[in-house]
Design an enzyme around this catalytic site. Sequence first.
Site, PDB file in Angstrom:
ATOM      1  N   GLY A   1      18.146  66.414  11.300  1.00 28.11           N
ATOM      2  CA  GLY A   1      17.495  66.892   9.805  1.00 28.11           C
ATOM      3  C   GLY A   1      17.571  68.110  10.212  1.00 28.11           C
ATOM      4  N   ARG A   2      16.803  69.178  10.816  1.00 23.20           N
ATOM      5  CA  ARG A   2      16.014  70.797  11.700  1.00 23.20           C
ATOM      6  C   ARG A   2      17.325  70.985  12.040  1.00 23.20           C
ATOM      7  NH1 ARG A   2      13.025  66.842  14.474  1.00 23.20           N
ATOM      8  NH2 ARG A   2      13.474  66.760  16.527  1.00 23.20           N
TER       9      ARG A   2
ATOM     10  N   LYS B   1      19.052  63.115   4.439  1.00 24.32           N
ATOM     11  CA  LYS B   1      19.021  62.396   5.991  1.00 24.32           C
ATOM     12  C   LYS B   1      19.826  60.862   4.981  1.00 24.32           C
ATOM     13  CE  LYS B   1      20.342  61.685  10.242  1.00 24.32           C
ATOM     14  NZ  LYS B   1      19.461  62.096  12.096  1.00 24.32           N
TER      15      LYS B   1
ATOM     16  N   LYS C   1       2.960  60.171   6.488  1.00 23.08           N
ATOM     17  CA  LYS C   1       3.663  59.484   5.633  1.00 23.08           C
ATOM     18  C   LYS C   1       3.055  58.230   5.004  1.00 23.08           C
ATOM     19  CE  LYS C   1       7.723  62.126   6.893  1.00 23.08           C
ATOM     20  NZ  LYS C   1       9.313  61.045   6.986  1.00 23.08           N
TER      21      LYS C   1
ATOM     22  N   GLU D   1       9.630  63.511  -1.526  1.00 19.55           N
ATOM     23  CA  GLU D   1       9.327  64.643  -2.161  1.00 19.55           C
ATOM     24  C   GLU D   1      10.739  64.343  -2.711  1.00 19.55           C
ATOM     25  OE1 GLU D   1       8.558  64.219   1.261  1.00 19.55           O
ATOM     26  OE2 GLU D   1       7.243  65.016   1.648  1.00 19.55           O
TER      27      GLU D   1
ATOM     28  N   GLU E   1       9.100  70.852  14.987  1.00 19.78           N
ATOM     29  CA  GLU E   1       9.451  69.289  15.146  1.00 19.78           C
ATOM     30  C   GLU E   1      10.561  68.968  16.253  1.00 19.78           C
ATOM     31  OE1 GLU E   1      10.056  67.319  11.107  1.00 19.78           O
ATOM     32  OE2 GLU E   1      12.135  67.615  11.607  1.00 19.78           O
TER      33      GLU E   1
ATOM     34  N   HIS F   1       1.828  95.747   9.588  1.00 21.91           N
ATOM     35  CA  HIS F   1       0.553  95.738   8.358  1.00 21.91           C
ATOM     36  C   HIS F   1      -0.760  94.490   8.047  1.00 21.91           C
ATOM     37  CE1 HIS F   1       1.318  99.807   7.536  1.00 21.91           C
ATOM     38  NE2 HIS F   1       3.277  99.384   7.695  1.00 21.91           N
TER      39      HIS F   1
HETATM   40  O1  LIG Z   1      16.659  64.699   4.911  1.00 21.93           O
HETATM   41  P1  LIG Z   1      15.667  63.569   4.980  1.00 21.93           P
HETATM   42  O2  LIG Z   1      15.872  62.250   5.390  1.00 21.93           O
HETATM   43  O3  LIG Z   1      14.766  64.166   3.688  1.00 21.93           O
HETATM   44  O4  LIG Z   1      14.746  64.216   5.878  1.00 21.93           O
HETATM   45  C1  LIG Z   1      14.319  65.326   5.572  1.00 21.93           C
HETATM   46  C2  LIG Z   1      13.295  66.009   7.207  1.00 21.93           C
HETATM   47  O5  LIG Z   1      12.732  65.553   6.963  1.00 21.93           O
HETATM   48  C3  LIG Z   1      11.757  64.510   8.020  1.00 21.93           C
HETATM   49  O6  LIG Z   1      12.247  63.817   9.200  1.00 21.93           O
HETATM   50  C4  LIG Z   1      10.873  64.721   8.815  1.00 21.93           C
HETATM   51  O7  LIG Z   1       9.124  65.106   7.513  1.00 21.93           O
HETATM   52  C5  LIG Z   1      12.534  65.683   9.187  1.00 21.93           C
HETATM   53  O8  LIG Z   1      12.788  65.479  10.257  1.00 21.93           O
HETATM   54  C6  LIG Z   1      13.924  65.890   8.260  1.00 21.93           C
HETATM   55  O9  LIG Z   1      14.471  67.081   8.522  1.00 21.93           O
END
Ligand SMILES: O=P(O)(O)OC[C@H]1O[C@](O)(CO)[C@@H](O)[C@@H]1O
Length: 546
Positions: free
Chosen positions: A267-268, A206, A512, A212, A353, A384
């Site tokens: 995002g979620r 987003k 972060k 990452e 979250e 199990h």
């Molecule tokens: O889509 P982006 O901006 O890479 O964010 C990834 C994820 O990182 C967060 O902002 C938090 O770690 C989430 O809410 C989001 O889904």
Amino acid sequence: MSDLTRSPAWTALDAHRKAMDGVHMRDLFAADPKRFDSFSLRLGDLLLDYSKNRVTAETLGLLFDLARQQGVETWRDRMFAGEPINGTEHRAVLHTALRADLAGSIEVDGQNVLPEVAASLKHMREFSDAVRDGSWTGHTGKPITDIINIGIGGSDLGPVMVSEALVPYHHPRIRMHFVSNVDGTHIAETLKRIDPETSLFLIASKTFTTQETLTNANTARRWFLHSGAPEAAIAKHFAALSTNATEVSKFGIDTANMFGFWDWVGGRYSVWSAIGLPVMIAIGADAFERFLAGGRAMDAHFRSAPLEQNLPAVLGVLGVWYGNFWDAQTHAVLPYDQYLHRLPAYLQQADMESNGKSVDRQGHRVDYQTGPVIFGEPGTNGQHSFYQLIHQGTKVIPCDFIAPVESHNPVDDHHPILLSNVLAQTEALMVGKTPDQVRAELTKSGLSGAALEALLPFKVFEGNRPSNTILVREIDPYTLGLLVALYEHKIFVQGTIWNVYSFDQWGVELGKQLAKAIQPALLGEKAPGAHDSSTLGLLAAIRDWS
Ligand SMILES: O=P(O)(O)OC[C@H]1O[C@](O)(CO)[C@@H](O)[C@@H]1O
């Protein structure tokens, strides 16, 4: 005390909770042969049985009083209307617009957003059709065989969960890969399995600033160019799913290959948006539309059904009942469908979250519990593993059992066996096994006297352990849409009752920030700087061993 905990609805529930002490569900079922009819709801091909909860009609009445007192209906209407209910980020919360009837109108800042949603869906459809029918080729003219979604959090969990849930609908030529972890192993192992000439990378972020994702995306790009592909070929093999055109261009992806969405999509909650493109490529645009239609049907239900008959409201208030009045700390999500194996992970983000907050909307520390710890595994594997604790441990663990009546793989007698386990587990949790029953069983097996009495306490099941059962006819795009939207709105109901902002996530920021500060020390670019002795000790150990 907070306004909430001293409110009339809360104090009434407190008193009622005390009255419910010692009430066993076994007796509630015995007293009311129609309990299932009273405490179950259906919406199309989805059935929610919530009769195996420690509730009476009075309990539910009081819980709905609480929901009304907290303005669940008003906040719901404000959300659907596009008001900026995400107060700390001053944003509307409109994932519902992504699956809305596009002939309507939903305004954000005086602008109808639905034409943009329609345009984005059209763009996604054209692209996914081309990839699927082979007219979109790699730079050497070969059709795409592997889609690699690179994203994390909401830009990973929604797409991977839905994609996995709908494997029976996948295009036979196209294999799906999801890379999220910054651990180099994740991308390295994925790259080993694909061919650059037939791979399409979707960089899903987003913000397009997530470390990452950008780290993995850069590695993928280097790997791709290293294979001998010319720079110009990037356009054929990389696309971006993002709200941030500037950062997408900076990364080197042509914005013609960018699928956009908007800051009013959390995002979620974004799998319904361009973030769902990998799903659309896998299952096709028509099936993706059916997924949206399932979400839309749940939205219509959530908006119009009285709380008493409202599936998300029922699930929401039951969670509040256990979390706030029975000290439950957790909630188990137990899908009895192998294709739903990522649902618990998906709901961990969606729920934790959203409602993992300890400050209310007025900025005050809350004096009550908010979001639960979500965990789960597909059945029967969980049985199990951790079900021992659910059956006989000291904690109250409300459970959601989720199962399709029809299997996509009706091999031999697997599915009846699977379903028998769903019913058996919820029955066992509810009914338990009394000391008298255990005594009779042990006597029958030949045990008696002191030996029998010594073993007896270990074999008793208290029962009275709550569960919901959600049955769907089968896991298909439509019922999955129903299910995902059901949970989204449940989370909304709970956040509203708890008076927290469910659509921000400030709690992920500190880690972060600190990682950025620590990184130069690990790269040997800088001395560690000021840290606590634990952090410094660990840094020194890492340096010693590297
Ligand atoms: O889509 P982006 O901006 O890479 O964010 C990834 C994820 O990182 C967060 O902002 C938090 O770690 C989430 O809410 C989001 O889904």
